[in-house]
Scaffold this motif. Structure first.
Motif, short mmCIF file in Angstrom:
data_model
loop_
_atom_site.label_atom_id
_atom_site.label_comp_id
_atom_site.label_asym_id
_atom_site.label_seq_id
_atom_site.Cartn_x
_atom_site.Cartn_y
_atom_site.Cartn_z
N GLY A 395 0.81 -1.21 0.00
CA GLY A 395 0.00 0.00 0.00
C GLY A 395 0.85 1.26 0.00
N HIS A 396 0.29 2.32 -0.61
CA HIS A 396 1.06 3.56 -0.77
C HIS A 396 0.08 4.72 -0.90
N ILE A 397 0.49 5.89 -0.42
CA ILE A 397 -0.29 7.10 -0.65
C ILE A 397 0.66 8.24 -0.98
N SER A 398 0.22 9.11 -1.89
CA SER A 398 1.01 10.28 -2.26
C SER A 398 0.10 11.50 -2.21
N THR A 399 0.49 12.48 -1.39
CA THR A 399 -0.26 13.74 -1.25
C THR A 399 0.74 14.89 -1.23
N PRO A 400 1.24 15.32 -2.39
CA PRO A 400 2.30 16.34 -2.45
C PRO A 400 1.97 17.61 -1.68
N GLU A 401 0.68 17.97 -1.63
CA GLU A 401 0.29 19.21 -0.94
C GLU A 401 0.20 19.01 0.57
N ALA A 402 0.23 17.78 1.03
CA ALA A 402 0.18 17.49 2.47
C ALA A 402 1.15 16.37 2.78
N PRO A 403 2.46 16.65 2.75
CA PRO A 403 3.45 15.59 2.96
C PRO A 403 3.35 14.91 4.32
N TRP A 404 2.70 15.56 5.30
CA TRP A 404 2.55 14.95 6.62
C TRP A 404 1.69 13.69 6.55
N ILE A 405 0.77 13.61 5.58
CA ILE A 405 -0.04 12.41 5.41
C ILE A 405 0.85 11.23 5.02
N GLU A 406 1.73 11.46 4.06
CA GLU A 406 2.67 10.42 3.67
C GLU A 406 3.58 10.03 4.84
N ALA A 407 3.98 11.03 5.63
CA ALA A 407 4.87 10.77 6.77
C ALA A 407 4.19 9.89 7.81
N LEU A 408 2.92 10.18 8.11
CA LEU A 408 2.20 9.36 9.09
C LEU A 408 1.90 7.97 8.54
N ARG A 759 -15.78 11.03 -3.36
CA ARG A 759 -14.92 12.21 -3.31
C ARG A 759 -15.07 12.82 -1.93
N ARG A 760 -13.94 12.98 -1.22
CA ARG A 760 -13.99 13.45 0.15
C ARG A 760 -13.79 14.96 0.23
N LYS A 761 -14.19 15.52 1.37
CA LYS A 761 -14.13 16.97 1.56
C LYS A 761 -12.79 17.37 2.16
N VAL A 762 -11.73 17.17 1.39
CA VAL A 762 -10.39 17.59 1.81
C VAL A 762 -9.83 18.52 0.75
N ASN A 763 -9.09 19.49 1.19
CA ASN A 763 -8.58 20.52 0.29
C ASN A 763 -7.26 20.08 -0.34
N LEU A 764 -7.33 18.99 -1.12
CA LEU A 764 -6.17 18.47 -1.81
C LEU A 764 -6.52 18.29 -3.28
N PHE A 765 -5.56 18.55 -4.14
CA PHE A 765 -5.83 18.52 -5.57
C PHE A 765 -5.21 17.32 -6.28
N ASN A 766 -4.17 16.75 -5.65
CA ASN A 766 -3.50 15.59 -6.25
C ASN A 766 -3.32 14.52 -5.17
N ILE A 767 -4.01 13.42 -5.37
CA ILE A 767 -3.96 12.31 -4.42
C ILE A 767 -3.79 11.02 -5.20
N ASP A 768 -2.77 10.26 -4.87
CA ASP A 768 -2.54 8.96 -5.50
C ASP A 768 -2.41 7.90 -4.42
N GLY A 769 -2.98 6.75 -4.67
CA GLY A 769 -2.88 5.67 -3.69
C GLY A 769 -2.95 4.30 -4.30
N GLU A 770 -2.32 3.35 -3.61
CA GLU A 770 -2.39 1.94 -3.98
C GLU A 770 -2.85 1.17 -2.76
N ILE A 771 -3.91 0.38 -2.92
CA ILE A 771 -4.50 -0.35 -1.81
C ILE A 771 -4.42 -1.84 -2.10
N PRO A 772 -3.79 -2.64 -1.22
CA PRO A 772 -3.72 -4.09 -1.45
C PRO A 772 -5.06 -4.76 -1.19
N SER A 773 -5.30 -5.86 -1.88
CA SER A 773 -6.51 -6.65 -1.69
C SER A 773 -6.20 -8.10 -2.02
#
Length: 839
Positions: A395-408, A759-773
Motif C-alpha cells: 500500500g502507498h499514498i502520495s499527497t504532495p500538498e500534504a506531505p505529513w499524510i505520507e509521513a504518518l 470524493r472526500r471533503k479535503v482541500n487536496l488537488f493531487n492524491i494517488d494511492g495503492e490499496i492491497p486486496s
C-alpha cells in the motif's frame, strides 16, 4: 489445507499454512518428546542425533517444535529458530524440506533448546521438551529419524538458569553466560558425544491415575495435547551492523549500576583509530585496560530499532566481565537500558579464547552498549541478529500538498514492522498479542502490507483461551496464570473478526470461530440492563488506562459494545445466519439508550457514565468521540460536540483547558473517525497531524508512540516521569483514516469484493494511492482542477461503486467514463481494468 512456502537460506524450504484449523498431521507423528535426565537441572539442553543415509534424498519432511525455543542445525549449518509462539495446548510446530543439506553417508541433526520456567497457559503447567521427526525416502522405504532415547543430550553449562526475566510482561530472559563452560562444535557431524546422556522420553506427568511405568511416550502428552502446523511465514534472519560508534569512554562502575549514563558524544582517541581499522576489516576493535573502579562504555547506533539478538565475537583475558546493554531510544542526553519495566542487560564471562555469543532472545535495540570491566579486549564482530516478519509493502499514498499524510502513513508502516516478529504484538517490549491490539494494528496493516496470516493467528489464539462461559482473555497465547480480562478487548476481538472477513474473505476461518463469537456475545448480553446497556459489569475494561468515570454504565465501553453488536450482525448477515436481525435490534436499542441517557443537555456533551440513573460529572473526549464514531449522536448533537472537540485550547495531552480528559494515541482513532463521519474530514485530519506530529521529529525513530511522551505517562491524570514505548501498533491506524477520508476508499463486502469510492471533503488537488486486496492492487488517483479526473486500475474480482452524489455536481451528465457521457445515476459500477472518470 493450502500450503505456503518460505525460502530459507541454503536451499531449505519452510512450509506453513493458512488453511483450516483442523490438524492433518496427527497420524504422521512417530516421535516422542524428550528432555534431559531427571537428575539434570538446567534450562538449556543440547541435543543431537547422527544417522546414515545410503544416498542423498531428493526431498524430506522435517517436523520440529520445542518448549520454549529451539535453534536448529543440520550437518553443522544453522537453519532457523522457532517455533512460532503458542500455548502448549495448541503447540505450533515447524515443517521443513532439508534435503539440500543432507548427504550420502553420516548426517547430524543438532538442536539447542531453552525452556522458559513457569506456566505457559492457564490450562496446564508448562514443561521442557523437544519433538523432532525427519521422514525421508531411503532406497525403497521411508526412513524416519525421531526424537527418542537414541538421541544424545547434555545441559548447556554456560547458561545460568537464574538469568533474570526481561520484564514482568513475559517469560523471556536476559542471558547470563559463562563462556568458560561453553560446549563448542556440538552441531558438527564428528563431535564426540560418547559421554553424553540418552534423551529421556516424556510420559504424561499430570492427572490421576499416574501412567504405568511400561507405557510408551508419544507425541501427544500433557501439556502438549494438540499439535498445530505453523500458520505464519518463517521469519527473516539477518545480521545487522551498527552505522556508527557514538560514545567510547570510561565511566564509574556505579553509573552502570544506576543504569543512567550521561552522554557527551566523546570517543577516546585510541578507540576511534582502532574503530576506523575495524570498519575497514584490517583489525579487531581493540579496547585497553580500564582504570580502577571504572569500566569501558562503548555505545553503538544501528540507525533504527531492530528486533534481534545482540551478537559478539570477542577475545579477552579469562574471566573478563562484559555486559551488553540495549535500548530502542535515547531521551535527551541520557542512555538507559531500563525501558518501562524491562531491563535489557546481557552479562558474559569470557573464556580467554576467541568467544562467539548470540543472545537467546530478541530485544528491541537501536542503541547497543558494550561494557567491559577489567582486562583489554579485542572485538572481531559486533552485530544484531535481526528477526523480521517477511512483510511485503504493497500500500502507498502520495499527497504532495500534504506531505505529513505520507509521513504518518510511513510511520504506521515502520511501527507495525518494528513491533512484529512471530506475532502481531502490542509493542516491542511487551510482545503480547492483546485482543485490542489486533483491531487497531490491522487498521494500518490492511492498507499497507495487506497481510492476513498474523491477524488470523491472533483471532484463533485468543479464541483458544476462551473460558467455557464465553469470556476471552486480554491477550494470547497466555504466558502465565494471570488470566487478564478486559471487556473492551473482548468487544474488539469481535470487531477484529468482522474486519478480517471484510478484508480477507476467509469465510472458512470465520465459520470455525463463529461458535466462540456467539458464546462471547451471549455473555456480554448477560451484563446488560433493561435498556440494553452494559451496566456495572463484573470485569475491568481498558480505555487505554485513561482517566474516566468507570462506575455504573460507561459510555466508552458501551460504544465498543455497540460496535461489536453492529459488526457481529454484519458477520451473520454475510454468513446468511438467521440471527443477524437479533443483534441489529440490540444495537439499535443500545444506540437509542445511550443517546438519551448519557446526553447532558446543559453541557451539550455526553457524560462519561450513568450511575444508578444519575449522570456522571466527568466528561472526556473518549465518550464524545465514541458517540460520533459509532453514529450514536444525532446531527444536532454532533454539531455541538464537533465544535467543542475542534476548539483550539491549551492542553497537556492529559486534560484540555476546559477540563475534559483527552484521548490517548490508540483511542484517537475513534476521535478522528467520529469527527470525519460527521462531515469534518479536513478538521479531523488536521487535528491528527497536530497531535501526532511531534512523534516524527528528527531525534525520534519515526514510529508512533504508546503515549504522547517517551519519558512519561499521563494515564492517572497527571504527568509521571516514566519511560514508555515509542512504537505501539495500537497507534498505527492512520492508513485506515487516509484510505477512507483522503482517497475515498471504503470496503463494503467480504474479501474486498465490493469497494465504494467517494470524493472526500479535503482541500487536496493531487492524491494517488495503492490499496492491497486479495485480488491484487487497487490504484486510485485524483486530479482536481479545471478539468478534474479520477483514474482507477481495478483488479479482477473487485466491483467498484463510484458514489456520484459525492462529486457535488449540479448536472451529473457532465461526468464522463472513459470519454463517454454517463446517465444521471447515484452510483457508477466498474470492474476489472483501467478507467478514467472525468468531471
Amino acid at each position: 489445507m493450502a500450503q505456503e512456502i518460505s525460502e530459507l537460506p541454503n536451499g531449505v524450504k519452510g512450509f506453513w499454512t493458512q488453511g483450516s484449523l483442523n490438524n492433518d498431521f496427527l497420524n504422521d507423528w512417530k516421535a516422542q518428546w524428550i528432555w534431559l535426565p531427571e537428575s539434570v537441572k538446567n534450562d538449556v539442553m543440547l541435543a543431537r542425533r547422527n544417522f546414515t543415509l545410503s544416498k542423498k534424498p531428493e526431498s524430506s519432511k522435517f517436523l520440529i517444535t520445542a518448549s520454549s525455543k529451539y535453534e536448529l542445525y543440520i550437518n553443522g549449518t544453522y537453519i532457523c529458530q522457532g517455533p512460532a509462539r503458542s500455548a502448549p495446548h495448541h503447540q505450533s510446530f515447524d515443517i521443513f524440506d532439508v534435503s539440500s543439506l543432507l548427504i550420502k553417508g553420516e548426517n547430524c541433526i543438532a538442536v539447542r533448546v531453552h525452556y522458559q520456567r513457569g506456566t505457559t497457559s492457564y490450562h496446564l503447567n508448562g514443561r521442557a521438551g523437544l519433538l523432532v521427526q525427519l521422514d525421508i525416502e531411503d532406497e525403497t522405504k521411508t526412513k524416519s529419524i525421531v526424537s527418542d532415547e537414541n538421541w544424545k543430550v547434555h545441559p548447556d553449562l554456560s547458561w545460568d538458569s537464574n538469568s533474570k526475566p526481561i520484564s514482568r510482561f513475559q517469560l523471556v530472559v536476559n542471558d547470563n553466560i559463562n563462556l568458560n563452560q561453553k560446549i563448542t562444535g556440538f552441531e558438527l557431524i564428528n563431535f564426540d558425544d560418547s559421554k553424553w546422556s540418552q534423551g529421556l522420553p516424556l510420559l504424561r506427568n499430570s492427572g490421576w491415575p499416574s501412567p504405568k511405568k511400561d507405557e510408551k511416550a508419544k507425541s501427544l502428552t500433557t501439556p502438549w495435547t494438540s499439535l498445530i502446523p505453523r500458520d505464519i511465514p518463517y521469519l527473516n534472519e539477518t545480521d545487522i551492523t551498527p552505522i556508527k560508534l557514538i560514545e567510547a569512554k570510561q565511566v564509574p562502575i556505579e553509573d552502570i549500576e544506576k543504569a543512567s549514563i550521561l552522554l557527551s558524544g566523546g570517543i577516546q582517541k585510541e578507540v576511534d583509530k582502532s574503530y576506523e581499522k575495524y570498519l575497514k576489516g584490517k583489525a579487531p576493535l581493540s579496547i585497553q585496560l580500564s582504570e580502577t573502579d571504572k569500566v569501558w562504555f562503548l555505545l553503538f547506533d544501528f540507525g533504527k530499532v531492530i528486533s534481534g539478538m545482540p551478537k559478539l565475537e570477542i577475545k579477552g583475558v579469562k574471566n573478563t566481565e562484559v555486559s551488553i546493554l540495549s535500548a530502542p531510544f535515547i531521551v535527551g542526553d541520557v542512555f538507559t537500558h531500563h525501558i518501562v519495566a524491562s531491563n535489557f542487560k546481557d552479562e558474559l564471562v569470557l573464556s580467554g579464547k576467541k568467544d562467539t555469543w548470540q543472545a537467546m532472545y530478541f530485544k528491541p535495540a537501536r542503541y547497543m552498549a558494550v561494557v567491559i570491566k577489567g582486562s583489554p579486549v579485542e572485538i572481531y564482530d559486533l552485530s544484531i541478529h535481526q528477526l523480521e516478519y517477511p512483510f511485503e509493502l504493497k500500500g502507498h499514498i502520495s499527497t504532495p500538498e500534504a506531505p505529513w499524510i505520507e509521513a504518518l502513513w510511513e510511520a504506521s508502516v515502520k511501527t507495525i514492522n518494528t513491533c512484529t516478529t512471530d506475532a502481531f504484538t502490542d509493542n516491542y517490549r511487551e510482545r503480547r498479542q492483546y485482543a485490542q491490539t489486533g483491531y487497531y494494528a490491522a487498521k494500518g496493516n490492511y492498507f499497507t502490507y495487506g497481510d492476513f496470516a498474523l491477524q488470523r493467528r491472533y483471532l484463533i489464539q485468543v479464541a483458544q483461551e476462551q473460558e467455557a462461559g464465553g469470556l476471552m482473555p486480554a491477550y494470547a497465547p497466555l504466558t502465565g496464570d494471570d488470566y487478564m480480562v478486559i471487556l473492551d478487548s473482548n468487544c474488539l476481538w469481535v470487531r477484529s473478526l468482522h474486519d478480517y472477513l471484510l478484508y480477507s474473505g476467509d469465510f472458512d476461518t470465520v465459520k470455525e470461530l463463529l461458535p466462540s463469537a456467539k458464546k462471547l456475545m451471549s455473555l456480554l448480553h448477560s451484563y446488560t440492563n433493561g435498556l440494553g446497556v452494559l451496566d456495572s459489569p463484573p470485569y475491568a475494561y481498558w480505555l487505554d488506562h485513561a482517566l474516566n468515570d468507570r462506575r455504573g454504565a460507561n459510555l466508552c465501553l458501551n460504544g465498543h459494545y455497540q460496535g461489536a453488536l453492529k459488526d457481529f450482525s454484519k458477520i451473520l448477515e454475510w454468513l446468511e445466519d438467521e440471527h443477524a436481525q437479533l443483534y441489529r435490534n440490540r444495537a439499535l436499542l443500545l444506540k437509542e439508550s445511550v443517546r438519551t441517557q448519557f446526553w447532558d443537555a446543559n453541557k451539550e456533551l455526553f457524560v462519561d457514565a450513568v450511575i444508578d440513573g444519575e449522570q456522571s460529572k466527568m466528561f472526556s473526549e473518549h465518550a464524545n468521540a465514541m458517540a460520533l464514531a459509532e453514529g450514536i449522536a444525532t446531527q444536532k448533537q454532533a454539531k455541538v460536540i464537533s465544535k467543542f472537540l475542534l476548539a483550539k485550547d491549551k492542553h497537556n495531552f492529559i486534560k484540555r483547558e476546559n477540563g475534559v480528559t483527552m484521548v490517548t494515541p490508540a483511542m484517537s482513532y475513534f476521535l478522528h473517525k467520529g469527527l470525519a463521519d460527521y462531515s469534518n474530514e479536513e478538521a479531523a485530519l488536521n487535528m491528527l497531524n497536530t497531535r501526532f506530529g511531534h512523534m516524527l521529529e528528527p531525534h525520534a525513530n519515526g514510529t508512533l508512540w504508546e503515549e504522547w511522551w517517551r519519558n512519561g505517562t499521563g494515564r492517572i491524570g497527571k504527568f509521571q516521569e516514566r519511560t514508555r514505548s515509542d512504537a505501539q501498533t495500537e497507534s498505527a491506524f492512520p492508513p485506515a483514516l487516509f484510505a477512507k477520508y483522503v482517497l475515498g476508499v471504503e470496503v463494503t463486502k467480504p474479501g474486498m469484493s465490493e469497494v465504494v469510492i467517494k470524493r472526500r471533503k479535503v482541500n487536496l488537488f493531487n492524491i494517488d494511492g495503492e490499496i492491497p486486496s486479495p485480488h491484487g492492487i487497487l490504484t486510485v488517483s485524483w486530479d482536481i482542477g479545471n478539468e478534474s479526473s479520477l483514474n482507477l486500475n481495478i483488479p479482477e474480482g473487485m466491483l467498484i461503486k463510484i458514489d456520484l452524489d459525492s462529486f457535488n455536481l449540479e448536472d451529473k451528465k457532465g461526468i464522463f467514463i472513459n470519454g463517454e457521457k454517463i446517465n444521471n445515476s447515484n452510483f457508477l459500477e466498474l470492474r476489472k481494468g483501467s478507467h478514467k472518470i472525468s468531471f
